[in-house]
Structures are given as C-alpha cells and as structure tokens.
Write an enzyme that holds these catalytic residues in place. Structure first.
Site, PDB file in Angstrom:
ATOM      1  N   GLU A 148       6.804   0.780  -7.553  1.00 22.09           N
ATOM      2  CA  GLU A 148       6.064   0.372  -6.357  1.00 22.09           C
ATOM      3  C   GLU A 148       6.152  -1.139  -6.159  1.00 22.09           C
ATOM      4  O   GLU A 148       6.302  -1.627  -5.030  1.00 22.09           O
ATOM      5  CB  GLU A 148       4.605   0.790  -6.489  1.00 22.09           C
ATOM      6  N   TYR A 158      -3.134  -0.728  -5.831  1.00 23.17           N
ATOM      7  CA  TYR A 158      -1.779  -0.827  -5.286  1.00 23.17           C
ATOM      8  C   TYR A 158      -1.082  -2.011  -5.936  1.00 23.17           C
ATOM      9  O   TYR A 158      -1.647  -3.095  -6.024  1.00 23.17           O
ATOM     10  CB  TYR A 158      -1.852  -1.012  -3.769  1.00 23.17           C
ATOM     11  N   HIS A 159       0.164  -1.814  -6.375  1.00 20.20           N
ATOM     12  CA  HIS A 159       0.902  -2.839  -7.109  1.00 20.20           C
ATOM     13  C   HIS A 159       1.754  -3.666  -6.150  1.00 20.20           C
ATOM     14  O   HIS A 159       2.674  -3.154  -5.512  1.00 20.20           O
ATOM     15  CB  HIS A 159       1.803  -2.181  -8.157  1.00 20.20           C
ATOM     16  N   GLY A 160       1.449  -4.969  -6.040  1.00 21.26           N
ATOM     17  CA  GLY A 160       2.281  -5.868  -5.256  1.00 21.26           C
ATOM     18  C   GLY A 160       3.561  -6.208  -6.007  1.00 21.26           C
ATOM     19  O   GLY A 160       3.819  -5.704  -7.099  1.00 21.26           O
ATOM     20  N   ARG A 171       1.574  -8.372  -0.440  1.00 19.09           N
ATOM     21  CA  ARG A 171       3.016  -8.286  -0.190  1.00 19.09           C
ATOM     22  C   ARG A 171       3.555  -9.517   0.528  1.00 19.09           C
ATOM     23  O   ARG A 171       4.768  -9.737   0.552  1.00 19.09           O
ATOM     24  CB  ARG A 171       3.337  -7.056   0.652  1.00 19.09           C
TER      25      ARG A 171
END
Length: 330
Positions: free
Chosen positions: A202, A129-131, A240
C-alpha cells in the site's frame, strides 16, 4: 590578478560584483566569453533546482532516523546498561526522541492530532492507512506519548529489521516484525499496537486517489479477536502529498512482487499540512468472525478517508492548507 581587481573598481562607474567575477575568471582561465558559460550554468541550476529539492528532502527523514539511532546508542553507552531494554531506564530516551519528532512534525507539517479521546483506556489495535512513508505514524506516536504519556508499539515489515544500525532503536520503541503470537502478546500486556494492513504494498503502490490495498488480509482482525481488544481506525490527511512514489511504473511493481523489497523510488518531503484523525473504536465482539471484523475495520478507515481527504490529493492544495486559520472539523 591584482590588476584585474583594480580595474573592477576603477573608473567613474564601478563594475558589478558578478561582472567583476566574470572578468577575473576570464583572466584566470583564458576562456573568452566565460560569462555565457556562467549564464548557462545558472540556468541549469534554476531548471534543475526543483528536481534536486524533491530528491534531497526525503533524505532529511533518513537523517532524522539515523540521528535517533545514534542517540539511543550513545544513551546506552552513557548509562552503562546491563539490561539494555529496561523500559524504566529508556524512558528518558523515548521522551527525548518523541520531542525531536514532534518538533519536526510541528515545524515542517504543522502536525495536528484529533480524536485522542476515542482511544480507550487499556490495550487496543490501531489500524491505519499506510502512506509512502510511515512518518505520520511516528508523529502520532510522539504526540501521543507527549500528551498522554502512553506508548504505542507498531508492527513493521521484516526488511526494516535488516537496516544497519536500527536494531537497538526498534527494540527500545517496541517495534515488532509482526508474527501473530507476538502481536497478541503485546496487546495482552496492556499496550497499544499500531498496524497498517496494507503494508509496504500500500505504501509503494497506492496513489493520490488513496486506494486501500488491503487485499483479503484478515490476520490483524484475528489478532484483535484473540487478544479481545477493540480496533481503533486512524487516517492522516494529506499523507500522500507529503511523499509520493513512482509506483505507477509497471516494471517496479513486478520487481517488488519478485524480491519483496521496497525498490520503488520516492520523492517529496513537502511541508504539507498533516492532520491525523482517530475514529471511534470498533469494540470486541466474541461472536464476530475475522472476515467480518476486517471488513468493518476497512470500512471505518475508508470512512475517515472520505470525510477528511479531498480526492484526488493535490500537493499545492495541501501546502496551502498550512495557511488556513480555521481548523477542519473533526
């Protein structure tokens, strides 16, 4: 001015330093009631200090990137390289940079890496998952190199390769722009390769709800199938909360879709707790289609988010987790 200084210390009750400074400035400028102006200025500094902090802290990461880029250029010149990208020659540079970034992760975020045992021997495609920034991926790559001596290449967006002064740094660390053929070739050479299917979209437009913006992307799954390697899911807790973006502003989303550049401002750099979790690998199956494998990989990353991330994310809670003595279970 001399008389003013003497008057500050004269008398049975010496004036405070601030009162004395106010008196001197009033003598210099000739402005009456300058203390009121100073009080207002101090008030503005106090009010605006949080805003300044959230805008300045992201600059620290930018400075670290340029320090890294400057280091590899100096390293190249010092060693008078004929073959600038020889991995044997660059081993010392990559280990030094890994030490730099791992140190920053330890000090600023109390960074932890869990589940390294889930990374199989040989090549594999790490999907994450890309912050708002890729800083957690950099910490992961640095810690992996320091603890296991394994290099992990990474796929980056094309705009990264247009940043002045970054080309050598990217080449040394095996960062590639991501054509399918290049990814397959990297994996077939026996390397680990990391990719965020959500990409810049994202990074900019997801939020504290940790919504995965992968759309119907399946190219990464086809890469794993073509290279016959497992997919390794990865997620970093509180990523995040370290950095946030203003992606909720509709006009910025429209502008990005038009020019495909990261024009969305970000803020933060908060010293929140970061923990990266590596999930169990999804093995290569010759009969699985790219659509099925992509869905399986997305579900695996989503499962890591649900297990390790409290939603919605909260900056204050993430900061307080730095002081927890008990580690969260893997």
């Amino acid at each position: 001015m001399t008389g003013g200084n003497e008057s500050c210390s004269a008398g049975p009750i010496p004036l405070s330093y601030l009162t004395c400074l106010t008196y001197i400035l009033q003598e210099w400028t000739g402005v009456e009631h300058i203390g009121d102006y100073l009080s207002f200025a101090f008030y503005l500094v106090w009010v605006l200090f949080p805003l300044v902090v959230v805008l300045i802290l992201p600059g620290v990461i930018v400075v670290l990137f340029y320090i890294s880029a400057l280091f590899v250029h100096i390293y190249k010149r010092k060693n008078e390289l004929k073959e600038a990208y020889s991995h044997d020659v660059w081993l010392g540079a990559t280990e030094m940079l890994a030490t730099l970034w791992d140190g920053h992760g330890r000090i600023w975020h109390g960074y932890e890496l869990h589940g390294v045992e889930n990374i199989p021997e040989g090549p594999g495609l790490v999907v994450f998952y890309h912050g708002a920034t890729p800083v957690d991926c950099i910490y992961f790559m640095a810690r992996l190199l320091m603890t296991t001596k394994r290099h992990c290449r990474v796929v980056a967006d094309n705009f990264v390769f247009r940043i002045p002064g970054f080309k050598l740094l990217l080449d040394v660390h095996g960062v590639i722009p991501g054509p399918r053929e290049a990814c397959v070739s990297t994996l077939k050479k026996g390397h680990l390769l990391a990719i965020a299917p959500g990409g810049v979209r994202e990074a900019l437009f997801s939020d504290e709800m940790y919504t995965m913006l992968w759309s119907n992307r399946k190219g990464f799954a086809q890469v794993a199938i073509d290279a016959k390697v497992p997919i390794i899911p990865m997620f970093t807790q509180n990523v995040r909360e370290g950095f946030r973006t203003l992606g909720g502003i509709r006009v910025l989303r429209s502008l990005y879709e038009r020019i495909r550049l990261p024009v969305v401002p970000l803020y933060g750099g908060f010293p929140v707790k970061l923990r990266t979790f590596i999930g169990e690998p999804i093995p290569y199956e010759p009969n699985m289609t790219a659509e099925e494998l992509a869905a399986k990989a997305k579900a695996a990353v989503q499962a890591l988010i649900e297990k390790h991330q409290k939603i919605p994310g909260n900056i204050f809670r993430a900061l307080m987790e730095r002081f927890q003595t008990k580690k969260k279970d893997d």
